[in-house]
Design a protein around this motif. Structure first.
Motif, PDB file in Angstrom:
ATOM      1  N   GLU A  39       6.411   2.598   2.947  1.00  0.00           N
ATOM      2  CA  GLU A  39       7.023   2.050   4.149  1.00  0.00           C
ATOM      3  C   GLU A  39       7.125   0.536   4.064  1.00  0.00           C
ATOM      4  O   GLU A  39       8.109  -0.063   4.445  1.00  0.00           O
ATOM      5  CB  GLU A  39       6.202   2.425   5.389  1.00  0.00           C
ATOM      6  CG  GLU A  39       6.463   3.819   5.890  1.00  0.00           C
ATOM      7  CD  GLU A  39       5.228   4.665   5.699  1.00  0.00           C
ATOM      8  OE1 GLU A  39       5.216   5.404   4.699  1.00  0.00           O
ATOM      9  OE2 GLU A  39       4.313   4.577   6.501  1.00  0.00           O
ATOM     10  N   GLU A  53      -3.560  10.404   2.302  1.00  0.00           N
ATOM     11  CA  GLU A  53      -2.138  10.532   2.510  1.00  0.00           C
ATOM     12  C   GLU A  53      -1.810  10.641   3.974  1.00  0.00           C
ATOM     13  O   GLU A  53      -2.421  11.402   4.708  1.00  0.00           O
ATOM     14  CB  GLU A  53      -1.676  11.796   1.806  1.00  0.00           C
ATOM     15  CG  GLU A  53      -0.945  11.469   0.544  1.00  0.00           C
ATOM     16  CD  GLU A  53      -0.513  12.741  -0.087  1.00  0.00           C
ATOM     17  OE1 GLU A  53       0.430  13.327   0.428  1.00  0.00           O
ATOM     18  OE2 GLU A  53      -1.146  13.146  -1.066  1.00  0.00           O
ATOM     19  N   LYS A  54      -0.840   9.901   4.386  1.00  0.00           N
ATOM     20  CA  LYS A  54      -0.278  10.003   5.727  1.00  0.00           C
ATOM     21  C   LYS A  54      -1.359   9.851   6.792  1.00  0.00           C
ATOM     22  O   LYS A  54      -1.198  10.305   7.907  1.00  0.00           O
ATOM     23  CB  LYS A  54       0.421  11.366   5.937  1.00  0.00           C
ATOM     24  CG  LYS A  54       1.493  11.671   4.926  1.00  0.00           C
ATOM     25  CD  LYS A  54       2.788  10.955   5.237  1.00  0.00           C
ATOM     26  CE  LYS A  54       3.782  11.226   4.126  1.00  0.00           C
ATOM     27  NZ  LYS A  54       4.657  10.120   3.862  1.00  0.00           N
ATOM     28  N   ASN A  73      11.772   8.472   2.401  1.00  0.00           N
ATOM     29  CA  ASN A  73      11.237   9.546   3.230  1.00  0.00           C
ATOM     30  C   ASN A  73      12.369  10.465   3.646  1.00  0.00           C
ATOM     31  O   ASN A  73      12.851  10.422   4.767  1.00  0.00           O
ATOM     32  CB  ASN A  73      10.539   8.970   4.457  1.00  0.00           C
ATOM     33  CG  ASN A  73       9.207   8.391   4.070  1.00  0.00           C
ATOM     34  OD1 ASN A  73       8.518   8.932   3.210  1.00  0.00           O
ATOM     35  ND2 ASN A  73       8.852   7.286   4.677  1.00  0.00           N
ATOM     36  N   GLU A  83       0.811  -1.206   0.000  1.00  0.00           N
ATOM     37  CA  GLU A  83       0.000   0.000   0.000  1.00  0.00           C
ATOM     38  C   GLU A  83       0.848   1.260   0.000  1.00  0.00           C
ATOM     39  O   GLU A  83       0.532   2.220  -0.649  1.00  0.00           O
ATOM     40  CB  GLU A  83      -0.905   0.025   1.221  1.00  0.00           C
ATOM     41  CG  GLU A  83      -1.824  -1.142   1.312  1.00  0.00           C
ATOM     42  CD  GLU A  83      -2.813  -1.189   0.169  1.00  0.00           C
ATOM     43  OE1 GLU A  83      -3.414  -2.245  -0.010  1.00  0.00           O
ATOM     44  OE2 GLU A  83      -2.967  -0.189  -0.546  1.00  0.00           O
ATOM     45  N   MET A 107      -7.617  -2.848   0.734  1.00  0.00           N
ATOM     46  CA  MET A 107      -7.429  -1.800   1.729  1.00  0.00           C
ATOM     47  C   MET A 107      -8.178  -0.560   1.247  1.00  0.00           C
ATOM     48  O   MET A 107      -8.103  -0.221   0.065  1.00  0.00           O
ATOM     49  CB  MET A 107      -5.946  -1.455   1.872  1.00  0.00           C
ATOM     50  CG  MET A 107      -5.059  -2.609   2.210  1.00  0.00           C
ATOM     51  SD  MET A 107      -5.347  -3.245   3.867  1.00  0.00           S
ATOM     52  CE  MET A 107      -4.779  -1.878   4.860  1.00  0.00           C
ATOM     53  N   HIS A 144      -5.712   3.623   1.521  1.00  0.00           N
ATOM     54  CA  HIS A 144      -4.405   3.981   1.003  1.00  0.00           C
ATOM     55  C   HIS A 144      -4.381   5.297   0.256  1.00  0.00           C
ATOM     56  O   HIS A 144      -3.328   5.832  -0.005  1.00  0.00           O
ATOM     57  CB  HIS A 144      -3.854   2.869   0.121  1.00  0.00           C
ATOM     58  CG  HIS A 144      -4.626   2.686  -1.138  1.00  0.00           C
ATOM     59  ND1 HIS A 144      -5.772   1.941  -1.189  1.00  0.00           N
ATOM     60  CD2 HIS A 144      -4.424   3.170  -2.382  1.00  0.00           C
ATOM     61  CE1 HIS A 144      -6.231   1.970  -2.425  1.00  0.00           C
ATOM     62  NE2 HIS A 144      -5.438   2.695  -3.166  1.00  0.00           N
ATOM     63  N   ARG A 149      -3.565  16.438  -4.295  1.00  0.00           N
ATOM     64  CA  ARG A 149      -2.636  17.471  -3.828  1.00  0.00           C
ATOM     65  C   ARG A 149      -3.021  18.873  -4.290  1.00  0.00           C
ATOM     66  O   ARG A 149      -2.167  19.749  -4.415  1.00  0.00           O
ATOM     67  CB  ARG A 149      -1.219  17.173  -4.310  1.00  0.00           C
ATOM     68  CG  ARG A 149      -0.574  15.988  -3.636  1.00  0.00           C
ATOM     69  CD  ARG A 149       0.786  15.765  -4.280  1.00  0.00           C
ATOM     70  NE  ARG A 149       1.437  14.581  -3.749  1.00  0.00           N
ATOM     71  CZ  ARG A 149       2.134  14.558  -2.629  1.00  0.00           C
ATOM     72  NH1 ARG A 149       2.254  15.650  -1.909  1.00  0.00           N
ATOM     73  NH2 ARG A 149       2.696  13.448  -2.221  1.00  0.00           N
TER      74      ARG A 149
END
Lengths: 563, 686
Positions: free
Chosen positions: A212, B189-190, A315, A209, B183, B186, A484
């Motif tokens: 990380e 974001e964050k 990151n 996903e 899922m 996803h 965004r």
């Protein structure tokens, strides 16, 4: 890649004839060979490796055999170039059959000098064919080991540094495998050793996903690798990989200081793939710093895609590689700056400002030639206006002079309205500016920098912000479409900030006058509107209070007349 | 007509429980509803959404999910971990079957109604077979970590989709294996917040519709595992989702109280390509909308603010009828208040206790609209808590105020009320009647000498009350033809001669109490009876039906009265028939035989049989017009329906004596303040 020299080998087919090409791009030489023909069988898969200036080409044929073709790597001479095509003879290396059952191979890879791995289905008589991954010893013509793959595969197999990669069912399976040095005892199964195909880790696409998890997977992999004992070295690459495992990062970077660009990047890529988890970030920071140092030393060197890749997949933060953005600014790498602005949480206001200035000053023509991520702007910037480019003249956005009254939003003449709807900047510039709007900042620190923004650019930026605001207000939920894209709060905050910083300039500048007075009218209307609402709320509250007073009595006796 | 002294009571602190789940009967006309206190209610669409059946709750029995299976059988499951079948004829919950997976969060029946799937706390999905005598565990499907909050069957019963926290998965029913796990968080974001999939639906095309706590409704292609469309409908969580049978419309409920409709519409007019578009938004609720349902013609939503809202889809409604109007229900369609007329006492029924109040009094008189000064304040005499975890089915106080009774699912309690001076004491009647509980309605006779207990299978038990505190079973009245449904309404006559009883099949039986014989059946009318009463002088039985029809049946003559026939032939006023809520209580004025007093939630009506019926051209609610006219001019305007809408929402009305009324109101704002705070929403300027 023998002796720092890449060799490209590829095959073609024409009318049942197979041709092998060996190309050395460095020397721009190309050799063409014709493969010896074979009755009733066709090559299915090729693989090659180079030892002692000889290319060993292994071919998996449809008659369940593996043939070996040796091609000498020739020195280029004029005479040889004239030779039209040589016919290559092949020799049978291996027959893929085990006690009567025949393995229908689909792909083939070389494990080491004595072992090949074949993926295929084993059709035992009467049974349904089952898919197997098999490892064969070519020296003794024996099946070394096999693993059943009951969920089926795609027929493709890759081998990279003692790891097999294959699709097993819905997952990408990675199988660690190590071949002992070929010996007769091992070949006939006398030697019990640790070689197994059991260690398998896999990537489930469903769980992939976010980054990380990928990172953790990679680190897991590298840990698994470390646990393995010394493996047979097949190429120079793995030698280096071994070394980097033992050398500290600093030492390695020092060592690579003067290495060629290509080597450097390859090594760094490997280093990142192998870095241990706890200080992964720091290692990547070091890597980026090393690259940037190199860029500084060598003005011609700028590994754009590599840097982008690192910033996108890791990151990173500004403090880990403080010079990166400065160099990118210098190199006018707008795309990298955009990615950094979107991803770094700790960019100093000075740099944010520098980016903003760079973006605003960039000409639309130049921007057209570069690649930026347009996702944040593409959904609302009208593409047809994009062609017009941005106008330096700002007068057409304003309202007619007689529009002095406060009804700013309702009576806009259609002509100026259409102007207000067109984006003052191009699509690419809008996307870059959005990245700035997204970045984190502190007003106190940003304000002094913003004061230095040239007036023309400030006006342009303000017009863009105003355009965004108008676009936002068109939607009921005051959000812009797209990923965004800036939020209404970000837009308003930046607008306020810009006006604070540039107010005197704006007030003086003739081209800004209409825009500012427009905004002023809007704010005044809003203030009035809210004060009206507050008044209304006050009276409603009072009504409610009165009502409650009357209603709050839980019991009364009243007279009711019914006629 | 006259002046009344109205005791306006607002101290009945009823807080209706929030709506937890809804279930439309497939291809049927009923809607099952469960409240947060475990009460299960059944509404009948065919009878103007009448709240036909109520099964009171139980402390240990929460209901998270309801579903209809095998035609008209209703099952419920909840955090207690049990699956319970509801006996809709006997209005009781059968013994539960342990689900075996901890608390049950969701339950759905398959398309044919033969199997139930439950989603449990431990992450398992279990299949139960619906058999004649109940349900039977069939098997476990693949278990994964994470509670299963919602489930949906594919219309062909081959797959089940199960929603959990952060993901949902598709399970192949035949193999029991999870074939896809997707899922849902996803894209955010964050986001470290967990994303709760509150509701899910699997369409026949293979599209999975998920509703989550981030306020999104998403459409997934489960085979590919890809997101086809994402609709950010709200900034607050989407809690519930329902799909229309044709799969062209979806209704979702959010925690901000808004409900949204999404429709599958062609992208271009006349084009074939279709897309889900958010089309309508409604803000009917002030609190979380935990349950939605999609009937063929309406969007139905139930919120924690206790409201059930039925919003018709005008494009689906063919003709103007009762169904074509927005309906909101908050209060039950039955009486929770009983009144001791002579003693001026009010008994309030709450879910687990009763309150007894004495009304105040005044010595003044006044003109219309005046509030009279009180010489005695109302008095809270006592609170009687019911023992055990069961909620109260019914309660009653005798007209003289000396007897009080209530029933729960397993016990019938009878008390003697002693009023000596200011003090009030209760004593339990020692030999309380031992019956097959529960009692669905208790009714004391006008002379307070007998008690009628409505029971299962159409039976009514008659008890003789004996001084100083005893009772004796006299007789059990049963309809001669037998009946499977419970009796839910009783009406004794004032002279103690007659008793009318209505059972769940809507048949009205009249019994003769002098000889304990069945007297007659009122000719059947195919609609639910919402209230009935026997006139003290004429012994006419007045019946109000849930479709707002009224009829008057003469018991001695065993036939409808002339007035009733006139009403039927002429028809009631259009406005009367279009009213929202059913008549819940009927009473009479002993001084004026022509007067019938009735009320529903929004109005109080004095029906004067001596006056002409209004025709559709006349104004039905004409009291304010009449008041402005001089005495002489009123005559032409008068008609039989004298309606007062001053008291709202009206839970109870009764006539204490010839010109003294008591009304019990429950202002919406009063109970809204007792609900938990809704999701804070930013309002202008704040």
């Amino acid at each position: 890649m023998e002796g720092q020299q890449p060799v490209l080998i590829f095959t073609t087919e024409k009318d049942g004839n197979f041709f092998v090409y060996v190309q050395k791009p460095k020397l721009s030489s190309l050799h063409k060979y014709k493969l010896e023909q074979q009755k009733s069988a066709k090559p299915l898969c090729f693989t090659a490796h180079i030892t002692n200036q000889t290319v060993t080409l292994l071919c998996l044929y449809s008659n369940d055999s593996v043939y070996q073709v040796l091609i000498p790597l020739q020195q280029d001479t004029e005479e040889e170039k004239k030779v039209k095509e040589e016919i290559l003879s092949k020799s049978l290396l291996l027959k893929l059959s085990v006690s009567g059952a025949v393995l229908k191979g689909t792909s083939l890879v070389v494990v080491d000098k004595d072992h090949v791995a074949v993926l295929g289905s084993l059709a035992a008589s009467g049974n349904k064919p089952k898919e197997y991954l098999t490892v064969w010893n070519t020296k003794f013509q024996t099946l070394q080991t096999s693993k059943e793959l009951p969920l089926g595969t795609s027929g493709q197999l890759w081998c990279y540094e003692e790891k097999f990669f294959l699709f097993h069912g819905r997952v990408l399976t990675v199988i660690l495998y190590k071949c002992e040095t070929s010996s007769l005892a091992a070949a006939v199964g006398k030697l019990k050793d640790s070689q197994t195909l059991d260690v398998s880790s896999f990537v489930n696409w469903n769980t992939l996903e976010d980054e990380e998890q990928v990172v953790s997977f990679q680190s897991q992999q590298s840990v698994a690798l470390k646990g393995e004992s010394r493996m047979n070295l097949r190429s120079r690459r793995s030698t280096v990989a071994e070394q980097s495992g033992t050398l500290s990062v600093g030492q390695l970077l020092l060592k690579l200081k003067n290495a060629s660009t290509y080597v450097l990047e390859t090594e760094l890529r490997q280093l990142m793939a192998k870095a241990p988890t706890p200080d992964l970030q720091a290692t990547i920071g070091c890597v980026v710093t090393a690259l940037i140092d190199r860029c500084k030393r060598n003005p011609k060197y700028y590994p754009q895609t590599f840097l982008q890749e690192i910033v996108e997949t890791r990151n990173l933060s500004y403090s880990l590689c403080p010079d990166l953005m400065a160099v990118a600014l210098e190199k006018k790498d707008m795309h990298l700056l955009q990615i950094c602005l979107e991803r770094f949480p700790d960019i100093p206001e000075e740099i944010t400002y520098a980016c903003l200035k760079a973006f605003l000053s960039m000409s639309e023509e130049y921007l057209k030639s570069i690649d930026v991520n347009l996702d944040s702007a593409i959904c609302y910037v009208d593409v047809e206006y994009d062609d017009m480019g941005f106008k330096t003249e700002t007068l057409e956005n304003g309202f007619s002079a007689e529009m002095e009254q406060d009804m700013c939003d309702t009576k806009i003449p259609t002509e100026s309205r259409s102007d207000g709807e067109s984006c003052p900047v191009g699509l690419r510039k809008a996307a870059l500016l959005n990245a700035v709007l997204h970045s984190a900042y502190t007003e106190t620190f940003l304000l002094p920098h913003l004061k230095n923004l040239p007036p023309q650019q400030a006006v342009l930026f303000l017009r863009y912000l105003y355009y965004l605001y108008v676009k936002c207000s068109e939607k009921v939920n005051t959000t812009l479409p797209g990923v965004r894209s800036p939020t209404i709060n970000q837009i308003m905050d930046w607008m306020c900030l810009l006006l604070d910083a540039q107010f005197t300039v704006m007030a003086m500048l003739p081209e800004a006058k209409d825009l500012v007075s427009n905004l002023h009218r809007f704010v005044r209307a809003q203030v009035r509107f809210y004060s009206e609402l507050n008044k209304m709320e006050g009276s409603l509250r009072e009504l409610q209070r009165l009502n409650l007073l009357r209603e709050s009595q839980t019991y009364s006796i009243e007279v009711l007349e019914i006629i | 007509m006259g002046e009344f002294q109205v005791h306006r009571v607002r101290f009945f602190g009823l807080v209706p429980a929030g709506v937890r789940c809804l279930a439309c009967q497939p291809r049927g006309t009923r809607l099952a509803l469960a409240r947060t206190d475990g009460t299960v209610e059944v509404y009948n669409f065919a009878a103007n959404y009448f709240q036909e059946k109520v099964i009171p709750g139980h402390e240990a029995r929460s209901v998270e999910s309801l579903c209809w299976a095998a035609g008209a059988r209703l099952f419920g499951a909840g955090l207690g971990g049990d699956i319970t079948e509801y006996d809709l004829a006997g209005l009781s919950a059968a013994r539960g079957v342990d689900g075996g997976g901890g608390p049950v969060w969701s339950m759905v029946a398959n398309g044919t109604g033969t199997q139930l799937a439950i989603g449990c706390e431990d992450g398992s999905v279990k299949i139960f077979q619906v058999v004649a005598e109940g349900i039977q565990f069939e098997r476990n499907l693949d278990r994964r970590k994470g509670r299963v909050l919602c489930l949906s069957w594919h219309p062909s019963d081959t797959h089940i989709v199960a929603g959990s926290i952060d993901f949902f998965r598709v399970i192949d029913v035949a193999s029991g294996q999870t074939v896809q796990r997707i899922m849902v968080n996803h894209q955010v974001e964050k986001a470290k917040r967990e994303c709760v999939v509150w509701a899910i639906a699997l369409l026949s095309s293979g599209t999975v519709v998920s509703a989550d706590s981030f306020g999104r409704v998403q459409f997934w292609d489960w085979q590919q595992g890809t997101l086809a469309e994402s609709c950010a409908v709200s900034t607050s969580a989407v809690l519930s989702l329902a799909v229309s049978e044709k799969e062209d419309s979806i209704v979702v409920g959010t925690s901000s109280g808004a409900t949204y409709q999404l429709q599958l519409l062609p992208v271009r007019l006349g084009g074939l390509e279709k897309q889900w578009v958010r089309t309508k938004v409604f803000q009917f609720h002030s609190h979380d909308v935990r349950a939605v349902a999609h009937s063929p013609t309406a969007l139905i939503s139930g919120g924690l603010d206790a409201q059930l809202v039925i919003r018709p889809l005008m494009e689906k409604v063919q003709k103007k009828s009762y169904d074509a109007v927005l309906r909101k229900f908050i209060f039950p369609h039955r009486r929770l208040v009983s009144c001791a007329r002579k003693a001026r006492l009010l008994l309030f029924q709450f879910s687990q206790y009763l309150e007894l109040w004495r009304l105040g009094s005044t010595e003044e008189t006044g003109k219309d609209g005046e509030v009279l000064p009180l010489c005695q304040m109302p008095e809270h005499l006592l609170q009687l808590k019911s023992k055990g975890p069961e909620h109260i089915y019914c309660s009653s106080i005798s007209p003289c105020g000396t007897w009080l009774g209530y029933s729960t699912a397993s016990r019938l309690q009878l008390y003697r009320v002693h009023c000596d001076g200011d003090g009030v004491s209760l004593s339990k009647v020692p030999k309380a009647p031992k019956l097959l509980p529960p009692a669905y309605q208790l009714q004391f006779s006008a002379a307070s000498d007998s008690l009628f207990v409505a029971s299962a299978r159409g039976a009514v038990h008659v008890f003789q009350l004996q001084e100083p505190g005893g009772c004796k079973h006299l007789h059990t009245l049963r309809p001669p033809s037998g009946c499977s449904e419970a009796v839910y309404l009783l009406a004794p006559s004032a002279d103690g001669h007659w008793l009318a009883a209505v059972s769940g099949d809507w048949a009205i039986h009249v019994y003769n109490l002098k000889c304990f014989k069945h007297h007659c059946v009122v000719p059947s009318y195919d609609c639910a009876v919402s209230a009935l009463a026997i006139h003290p002088i004429t012994n006419n039985l007045v019946i109000a039906y849930s479709d707002q029809q009224l009829s008057e049946f003469s018991i001695p003559e065993k036939q409808y009265t002339g007035w009733s026939r006139a009403v039927q032939s002429r028809g009631l006023h259009r406005v009367w028939l279009e009213r929202d809520s059913p008549i819940t209580h009927i009473t009479f004025n002993p001084k004026n035989a022509a007067h019938i007093l009735l009320h529903d939630t929004f109005l109080l009506c004095v029906l004067d049989k001596s006056l002409p019926l209004p025709d559709d051209g006349a104004i039905l609610m004409n009291q304010s017009t009449l008041k402005q006219l001089p005495e002489t001019a009123r005559k032409r305007q008068l008609h039989a329906f004298k309606i007062c809408k001053k008291f709202q929402p009206l839970l109870f009305m009764d006539l204490l004596d010839k010109n003294c009324l008591v009304v019990v109101e429950r202002p919406i704002m009063d109970f809204k303040t007792q609900l938990p705070q809704p999701v804070q929403q930013k309002k202008f300027g704040t």
